[in-house]
Design a protein around this motif. Sequence first.
Motif, PDB file in Angstrom:
ATOM      1  N   ALA A 103       0.825  -1.205   0.000  1.00 50.78           N
ATOM      2  CA  ALA A 103       0.000   0.000   0.000  1.00 50.78           C
ATOM      3  C   ALA A 103       0.858   1.253   0.000  1.00 50.78           C
ATOM      4  N   ALA A 104       1.928   1.245   0.770  1.00 51.83           N
ATOM      5  CA  ALA A 104       2.820   2.408   0.801  1.00 51.83           C
ATOM      6  C   ALA A 104       3.501   2.623  -0.537  1.00 51.83           C
ATOM      7  N   THR A 105       3.860   1.539  -1.198  1.00 55.06           N
ATOM      8  CA  THR A 105       4.471   1.646  -2.525  1.00 55.06           C
ATOM      9  C   THR A 105       3.481   2.223  -3.533  1.00 55.06           C
ATOM     10  N   LEU A 106       2.240   1.772  -3.473  1.00 54.07           N
ATOM     11  CA  LEU A 106       1.222   2.280  -4.396  1.00 54.07           C
ATOM     12  C   LEU A 106       0.941   3.761  -4.165  1.00 54.07           C
ATOM     13  N   VAL A 107       1.084   4.227  -2.947  1.00 53.78           N
ATOM     14  CA  VAL A 107       0.833   5.630  -2.640  1.00 53.78           C
ATOM     15  C   VAL A 107       2.016   6.498  -3.036  1.00 53.78           C
ATOM     16  N   THR A 108       3.236   6.041  -2.776  1.00 56.67           N
ATOM     17  CA  THR A 108       4.405   6.894  -2.991  1.00 56.67           C
ATOM     18  C   THR A 108       4.905   6.891  -4.428  1.00 56.67           C
ATOM     19  N   ALA A 109       4.637   5.875  -5.215  1.00 62.38           N
ATOM     20  CA  ALA A 109       5.164   5.809  -6.576  1.00 62.38           C
ATOM     21  C   ALA A 109       4.652   6.950  -7.459  1.00 62.38           C
ATOM     22  N   PRO A 110       3.357   7.254  -7.512  1.00 62.77           N
ATOM     23  CA  PRO A 110       2.913   8.374  -8.349  1.00 62.77           C
ATOM     24  C   PRO A 110       3.434   9.722  -7.864  1.00 62.77           C
ATOM     25  N   VAL A 111       3.552   9.878  -6.573  1.00 60.54           N
ATOM     26  CA  VAL A 111       4.062  11.141  -6.037  1.00 60.54           C
ATOM     27  C   VAL A 111       5.513  11.340  -6.444  1.00 60.54           C
ATOM     28  N   ALA A 112       6.310  10.282  -6.360  1.00 62.11           N
ATOM     29  CA  ALA A 112       7.712  10.371  -6.756  1.00 62.11           C
ATOM     30  C   ALA A 112       7.851  10.616  -8.257  1.00 62.11           C
ATOM     31  N   ALA A 113       7.010   9.993  -9.053  1.00 64.53           N
ATOM     32  CA  ALA A 113       7.065  10.193 -10.503  1.00 64.53           C
ATOM     33  C   ALA A 113       6.679  11.615 -10.878  1.00 64.53           C
ATOM     34  N   GLN A 114       5.703  12.168 -10.205  1.00 67.03           N
ATOM     35  CA  GLN A 114       5.278  13.534 -10.489  1.00 67.03           C
ATOM     36  C   GLN A 114       6.350  14.528 -10.062  1.00 67.03           C
ATOM     37  N   ALA A 115       7.002  14.272  -8.971  1.00 65.27           N
ATOM     38  CA  ALA A 115       8.058  15.168  -8.505  1.00 65.27           C
ATOM     39  C   ALA A 115       9.254  15.139  -9.446  1.00 65.27           C
ATOM     40  N   ALA A 116       9.508  14.019 -10.080  1.00 67.60           N
ATOM     41  CA  ALA A 116      10.641  13.911 -10.992  1.00 67.60           C
ATOM     42  C   ALA A 116      10.400  14.695 -12.274  1.00 67.60           C
ATOM     43  N   THR A 117       9.162  14.825 -12.709  1.00 67.97           N
ATOM     44  CA  THR A 117       8.870  15.522 -13.958  1.00 67.97           C
ATOM     45  C   THR A 117       8.464  16.972 -13.738  1.00 67.97           C
ATOM     46  N   ALA A 118       8.448  17.445 -12.521  1.00 69.21           N
ATOM     47  CA  ALA A 118       7.983  18.798 -12.243  1.00 69.21           C
ATOM     48  C   ALA A 118       8.941  19.858 -12.770  1.00 69.21           C
ATOM     49  N   ASP A 119      10.225  19.570 -12.857  1.00 73.61           N
ATOM     50  CA  ASP A 119      11.187  20.579 -13.280  1.00 73.61           C
ATOM     51  C   ASP A 119      11.405  20.607 -14.784  1.00 73.61           C
ATOM     52  N   ARG A 120      10.691  19.788 -15.532  1.00 72.99           N
ATOM     53  CA  ARG A 120      10.850  19.774 -16.986  1.00 72.99           C
ATOM     54  C   ARG A 120      10.017  20.883 -17.621  1.00 72.99           C
ATOM     55  N   THR A 121      10.596  21.566 -18.574  1.00 74.57           N
ATOM     56  CA  THR A 121       9.880  22.602 -19.320  1.00 74.57           C
ATOM     57  C   THR A 121      10.066  22.354 -20.804  1.00 74.57           C
ATOM     58  N   SER A 122       9.161  22.855 -21.605  1.00 75.01           N
ATOM     59  CA  SER A 122       9.275  22.671 -23.039  1.00 75.01           C
ATOM     60  C   SER A 122      10.207  23.718 -23.630  1.00 75.01           C
ATOM     61  N   ALA A 123      10.796  23.368 -24.745  1.00 74.58           N
ATOM     62  CA  ALA A 123      11.703  24.282 -25.420  1.00 74.58           C
ATOM     63  C   ALA A 123      10.903  25.336 -26.174  1.00 74.58           C
ATOM     64  N   PRO A 124      11.409  26.550 -26.253  1.00 76.56           N
ATOM     65  CA  PRO A 124      10.682  27.584 -27.002  1.00 76.56           C
ATOM     66  C   PRO A 124      10.691  27.285 -28.501  1.00 76.56           C
ATOM     67  N   SER A 125       9.626  27.651 -29.168  1.00 73.33           N
ATOM     68  CA  SER A 125       9.482  27.404 -30.588  1.00 73.33           C
ATOM     69  C   SER A 125       9.626  28.702 -31.357  1.00 73.33           C
TER      70      SER A 125
END
Length: 73
Positions: free
Chosen positions: A12-34
């Motif tokens: 249960a703890a793994t199921l709760v923490t996995a999406p949170v960790a995945a979202q935190a890893a992608t939070a600093d990504r930004t798209s390149a200007p076009s």
Amino acid sequence: MKFRNLAAAAAAATLVTAPVAAQAATADRTSAPSKDASELSGGSLVLAVLAVAAIIAGIVIAVDGGDDTPVSP
């Protein structure tokens, strides 16, 4: 029985923490200007006209009312 409860709690703890960790890893990504909006800006009109023509051609072929009698006697 205690091990089964511990395993269920760990799952249960793994199921709760996995999406949170995945979202935190992608939070600093930004798209390149076009520089340009799109190279195919005028092509969408041509594509739309071809799509409408293909749909109309399909309808005409489907309701053609041709002679559907069998060739063999």
